[in-house]
Design an enzyme around this catalytic site. Structure first.
Site, PDB file in Angstrom:
ATOM      1  N   ASP A  42       0.827  -1.206   0.000  1.00 49.71           N
ATOM      2  CA  ASP A  42       0.000   0.000   0.000  1.00 49.71           C
ATOM      3  C   ASP A  42       0.863   1.258   0.000  1.00 49.71           C
ATOM      4  OD1 ASP A  42       0.906  -0.057   2.603  1.00 49.71           O
ATOM      5  OD2 ASP A  42      -1.078   0.051   3.533  1.00 49.71           O
ATOM      6  N   SER A  43       2.178   1.076   0.042  1.00 47.72           N
ATOM      7  CA  SER A  43       3.104   2.193  -0.164  1.00 47.72           C
ATOM      8  C   SER A  43       2.928   2.800  -1.545  1.00 47.72           C
ATOM      9  CB  SER A  43       4.553   1.736   0.025  1.00 47.72           C
ATOM     10  OG  SER A  43       4.826   0.589  -0.761  1.00 47.72           O
ATOM     11  N   ASP A  81      -0.842  -6.214   0.099  1.00 44.30           N
ATOM     12  CA  ASP A  81      -1.244  -5.592   1.360  1.00 44.30           C
ATOM     13  C   ASP A  81      -2.758  -5.453   1.471  1.00 44.30           C
ATOM     14  OD1 ASP A  81       1.177  -5.224   2.586  1.00 44.30           O
ATOM     15  OD2 ASP A  81       1.388  -3.115   2.037  1.00 44.30           O
ATOM     16  N   LYS A 111      -0.920  -9.370   3.377  1.00 45.57           N
ATOM     17  CA  LYS A 111      -0.147  -8.852   4.518  1.00 45.57           C
ATOM     18  C   LYS A 111      -0.994  -7.843   5.270  1.00 45.57           C
ATOM     19  CE  LYS A 111       3.342  -5.877   4.020  1.00 45.57           C
ATOM     20  NZ  LYS A 111       2.923  -4.737   4.904  1.00 45.57           N
ATOM     21  N   GLU A 113      -0.995  -5.252   9.078  1.00 41.71           N
ATOM     22  CA  GLU A 113      -0.145  -4.621  10.080  1.00 41.71           C
ATOM     23  C   GLU A 113      -0.698  -4.787  11.489  1.00 41.71           C
ATOM     24  OE1 GLU A 113       1.142  -0.956   7.060  1.00 41.71           O
ATOM     25  OE2 GLU A 113       0.317  -0.509   9.051  1.00 41.71           O
ATOM     26  N   GLU A 181       9.803  -3.461  10.396  1.00 41.54           N
ATOM     27  CA  GLU A 181      10.177  -2.203   9.753  1.00 41.54           C
ATOM     28  C   GLU A 181      10.645  -1.168  10.769  1.00 41.54           C
ATOM     29  OE1 GLU A 181       8.425   1.186   6.662  1.00 41.54           O
ATOM     30  OE2 GLU A 181       7.252  -0.609   7.097  1.00 41.54           O
TER      31      GLU A 181
END
Length: 262
Positions: A42-43, A81, A111, A113, A181
């Site tokens: 999602d970056s 993501d 993925k 978070e 990260e």
């Protein structure tokens, strides 16, 4: 293509390489390399769309870019993501959205978070449905406001202990891999040694089981790359020179020539 079992077997045996990519063109280049994993992150909100953070990225956008990357790299293990608010509401919605990603993109994993109550239960529900999940701890971009910006996480004793606890909770919940990260190298190494699953570092030192970088960062295409990024190429300069040459040849009437005309 790598499999979940092959990737997990690399722990303590061979470092794992992962690259974050958003386009079919670059994915096609990576498809012909030995990189084991591709991540559609999602970056893309910051790197591809030029936004300040990732919070506005939608599920539809993740699916769109996931489809593009899969077309370019049909032979790579690909993870996508789950974007902000696609799994934070409840485990049922998490499972539904993870299923949409897998069905529509051909991804091998998703993925998410964090390790709060909803995230842990979401991991359980998603993996129970047969969808592999990668966890993500340390600096979690979707929590940028709560974390007060882009900061290294786990620097004091209490924060470090929480990261260790969260890592074990995610492993127990069923993630097959964990991204760390912006975590101090020593702490990342301790977490890596404590887990049976592989860890993938990004700004977390060399003690992790593998590494991930955003392709635009490592190729020198993104001007706002974080400090921990190593540029393996300077494509910004290459592209600039190519554009200058193109402009000059058009102005001088050298392009198109007979070889590039019908």
């Amino acid at each position: 293509m790598e499999t979940l079992a092959k990737l997990q077997a690399k722990k303590n045996q061979e470092k794992i390489t992962m690259l974050t990519v958003y386009s079919a063109a670059l994915a096609a280049v990576f498809n012909n390399t030995a990189v084991e994993m591709l991540l559609v992150g999602d970056s893309l909100g910051t790197v591809f769309q030029g936004k300040e953070n990732t919070l506005s990225v939608t599920l539809a956008e993740m699916i769109y870019h996931g489809q593009a990357v899969r077309r370019g790299a049909p032979d790579k293990f690909m993870a996508v993501d789950l974007p902000f608010m696609s799994y934070q509401v409840n485990p049922e919605k998490s499972l539904l959205n993870a299923g949409k990603i897998i069905k529509r993109t051909g991804a091998n994993a998703v993925k998410l978070e964090g390790a709060d109550k909803v995230a842990l239960e979401s991991v359980r529900r998603i993996t129970a449905a047969g969808i592999p999940v990668i966890g993500h701890l340390g600096f979690t971009p979707q929590s940028v406001n709560t974390l007060s910006g882009y900061r290294v996480q786990g620097k004091d004793r209490a924060a470090a202990q929480k990261l260790k606890t969260d890592a074990r909770l995610l492993e127990k919940a069923g993630v097959f891999m964990l991204v760390l990260e912006m975590v101090p190298a020593k702490l990342a190494q301790e977490i890596t040694r404590a887990l049976k699953i592989p860890t993938i570092g990004i700004g977390a030192g060399a003690g992790c089981d593998g590494q991930v970088l955003v392709c635009d960062d490592m190729l020198g295409l993104y001007p706002k790359a974080p400090r921990f990024v190593k540029r393996y190429a300077d494509l910004d300069q290459t592209v600039t020179q190519a554009i200058k040459k193109y402009i000059a040849e058009v102005k001088q009437g050298k392009f198109p020539d007979t070889a590039h005309s019908f």
